[in-house]
Design an enzyme around this catalytic site. Structure first.
Site, short mmCIF file in Angstrom:
data_model
loop_
_atom_site.label_atom_id
_atom_site.label_comp_id
_atom_site.label_asym_id
_atom_site.label_seq_id
_atom_site.Cartn_x
_atom_site.Cartn_y
_atom_site.Cartn_z
N SER A 1 5.10 -0.08 -6.74
CA SER A 1 5.01 -0.28 -8.20
C SER A 1 5.12 1.06 -8.92
CB SER A 1 3.71 -0.99 -8.57
OG SER A 1 2.59 -0.24 -8.16
N ASP B 1 -1.35 7.11 -7.61
CA ASP B 1 -0.01 6.68 -7.15
C ASP B 1 1.10 7.24 -8.03
OD1 ASP B 1 -1.60 5.09 -5.57
OD2 ASP B 1 -0.29 3.34 -5.73
N GLY C 1 0.81 -1.22 0.00
CA GLY C 1 0.00 0.00 0.00
C GLY C 1 0.84 1.27 0.00
N LEU C 2 2.15 1.13 -0.16
CA LEU C 2 3.02 2.32 -0.18
C LEU C 2 3.47 2.67 -1.60
CD1 LEU C 2 5.22 1.80 3.03
CD2 LEU C 2 3.06 3.00 2.80
N ALA D 1 6.55 3.84 -7.79
CA ALA D 1 7.88 4.42 -7.62
C ALA D 1 8.88 3.77 -8.57
CB ALA D 1 8.33 4.27 -6.16
N1 LIG Z 1 12.22 -3.46 -5.53
C1 LIG Z 1 11.50 -3.88 -6.58
N2 LIG Z 1 12.08 -4.56 -7.58
C2 LIG Z 1 11.35 -4.99 -8.63
N3 LIG Z 1 10.02 -4.83 -8.76
C3 LIG Z 1 9.39 -4.17 -7.80
C4 LIG Z 1 10.08 -3.66 -6.66
N4 LIG Z 1 9.18 -3.04 -5.86
C5 LIG Z 1 7.98 -3.19 -6.47
N5 LIG Z 1 8.09 -3.85 -7.62
C6 LIG Z 1 6.97 -4.21 -8.51
O1 LIG Z 1 5.76 -3.70 -7.95
C7 LIG Z 1 4.86 -4.78 -7.60
C8 LIG Z 1 4.07 -4.43 -6.33
O2 LIG Z 1 3.11 -3.43 -6.65
P1 LIG Z 1 1.61 -3.40 -6.09
O3 LIG Z 1 1.05 -4.78 -6.04
O4 LIG Z 1 0.87 -2.36 -6.85
O5 LIG Z 1 1.80 -2.92 -4.60
P2 LIG Z 1 2.28 -1.52 -4.03
O6 LIG Z 1 2.33 -0.58 -5.17
O7 LIG Z 1 1.27 -1.15 -2.98
O8 LIG Z 1 3.61 -1.76 -3.40
C9 LIG Z 1 5.79 -5.98 -7.46
O9 LIG Z 1 5.08 -7.18 -7.70
C10 LIG Z 1 6.83 -5.70 -8.53
O10 LIG Z 1 6.35 -6.06 -9.81
C1 LIG Z 2 -6.85 0.80 -4.38
C2 LIG Z 2 -6.16 1.90 -5.17
O1 LIG Z 2 -6.95 3.10 -5.03
C3 LIG Z 2 -4.77 2.22 -4.59
C4 LIG Z 2 -3.78 1.08 -4.60
O2 LIG Z 2 -2.54 1.47 -4.00
P1 LIG Z 2 -1.37 0.40 -3.76
O3 LIG Z 2 -0.98 -0.16 -5.10
O4 LIG Z 2 -1.91 -0.63 -2.82
O5 LIG Z 2 -0.24 1.20 -3.15
C5 LIG Z 2 -6.08 1.53 -6.64
C6 LIG Z 2 -5.71 2.68 -7.56
O6 LIG Z 2 -5.97 3.85 -7.24
O7 LIG Z 2 -5.18 2.41 -8.65
MG LIG Z 3 0.88 -0.30 -6.70
#
Ligand SMILES: Nc1ncnc2c1ncn2[C@@H]1O[C@H](COP(=O)(O)OP(=O)(O)O)[C@@H](O)[C@H]1O
Ligand SMILES: C[C@@](O)(CCOP(=O)(O)O)CC(=O)O
Ligand SMILES: [Mg+2]
Length: 329
Positions: free
Chosen positions: A120, A164, A116-117, A122
């Site tokens: 992806s 995001d 949730g931070l 970033a």
């Molecule tokens: N350090 C990293 N190295 C490679 N891929 C990453 C890294 N951090 C995040 N990702 C990519 O982002 C995905 C996670 O994103 P997501 O499910 O949207 O969760 P969130 O954005 O909340 O962290 C991972 O499965 C990967 O594909």
């Molecule tokens: C649930 C949602 O509102 C945010 C998702 O954020 P994260 O990938 O969990 O950091 C989806 C979106 O806005 O794309």
């Molecule tokens: Mg994400």
């Protein structure tokens, strides 16, 4: 060789509802993903990600588009890990009109995955910036945000808002409502994060809310009520009224819980923060597991979270006013 970085984010208000056109206010935090890109002689792609943890595994991999990755994990895990990087590279090739450009890419990140931070966003934002600069093209932050959104939209099969990616590219606090994205003024906020060590599947959680919203009129009203909280929250943010911000965050968490995206560990952390005297606390991002965010200028919330069952890590993460930036070239 070019290194760019971009921040992760928390949602003060509005996640999930933002997918249906309501406004949301995410804030960039001082945790970054750094992506180093070096153009290759050929058109291959080789990616190295340190300590990439996927569903509890920690994997280190390096692969090429035409070669098998050098680790023994399933193709679907590699696909999940590579999706955002591949999409960022496609955007960079398109922006620089260099369809055959190949890169060695190294990712280092302080942002836990799927928590949730916004890890992806970033990684995608920093990746597009570094890869385009490597191809001698310099994009405005707004264009990086737009291209990173296209990348997330593609990977998340149409289930993504601009929140995001815009926040990560611009830094600070932003407001996103549909395609309307803007930076907003915000005071320095005493942000405390609690992390349960887990992750939620963003796509699945978004789909769950969609189904509830289609099944029950009152679930649609709940989503609309979150929009009202965001509008009220924007006024409190402008006035620097932190007590009211906290109250509205508590309210927002209650509605997210009603929409089925909280979890026992997230609720435990939210209650621990409230009991410790935080102004307010809520889950952040898609939910299901991952992180909560609380506002507290004392040490009490962090201390309480350290002793809360289910909380694996807690840290203070100030508002990061800088978005994507060049680290080294
Ligand atoms: N350090 C990293 N190295 C490679 N891929 C990453 C890294 N951090 C995040 N990702 C990519 O982002 C995905 C996670 O994103 P997501 O499910 O949207 O969760 P969130 O954005 O909340 O962290 C991972 O499965 C990967 O594909
Ligand atoms: C649930 C949602 O509102 C945010 C998702 O954020 P994260 O990938 O969990 O950091 C989806 C979106 O806005 O794309
Ligand atoms: Mg994400």
């Amino acid at each position: 060789m070019t290194t760019s970085s971009a921040p992760g984010k928390i949602y003060l208000f509005g996640e999930h509802a933002v997918v249906y056109g309501e406004p949301a206010v995410p804030c960039a935090i001082e945790r970054r993903a750094r992506v180093t890109v070096e153009q290759r002689e050929d058109s291959h792609l080789r990616v190295h990600a340190d300590d990439l943890s996927l569903d509890g595994f920690t994997v280190e991999y390096s692969g090429a588009t035409d070669a098998a990755p050098d680790i023994d994990v399933s193709e679907s895990l590699i696909q999940a890990a590579m999706g955002y990087v591949d999409a960022a590279v496609r955007q960079a090739r398109d922006a620089a009109d260099a369809p055959d450009a190949g890169f060695d890419i190294t990712i280092e990140s302080d942002i836990p995955l799927g928590a949730g931070l916004g890890s992806s966003a970033a990684v995608t934002v920093a990746g597009i910036d570094a890869a385009t600069r490597e191809l001698c093209v310099e994009l405005e932050a707004e264009e990086i945000a737009d291209r990173a959104f296209q990348a997330e939209y593609e990977v998340q099969e149409g289930q993504a808002s601009r929140a995001d990616t815009f926040c990560s590219a611009m830094g600070g606090a932003v407001r996103v409502e549909g395609d309307d994205c803007r930076a907003i003024d915000a005071p320095d906020l005493p942000i405390v994060v609690g992390f349960d060590g887990g992750a939620g599947d963003t796509g699945e959680l978004v789909a769950g809310v969609r189904e509830l919203r289609e099944t029950y009129g009152f679930a649609a009203n709940t989503v609309a009520a979150i929009g009202d909280i965001v509008r009220e929250g924007e006024r409190s943010l402008a006035e620097g009224d932190i007590e009211r911000l906290g109250e509205l965050m508590d309210f927002n968490h209650g509605l997210l819980e009603a929409l089925g995206v909280s979890s026992r560990s997230l609720d435990n952390m939210v209650w621990a923060a409230r009991d410790a005297g935080a102004y307010g606390a809520k889950l952040t991002g898609a939910g299901g597991g991952g992180c909560i965010v609380a506002l507290d200028d004392s040490e009490e919330t962090e201390t309480a979270l350290r002793f809360t069952p289910g909380c694996e890590e807690t840290f203070r993460a100030g508002l990061d006013r800088e978005g994507v930036r060049l680290e080294e070239q």
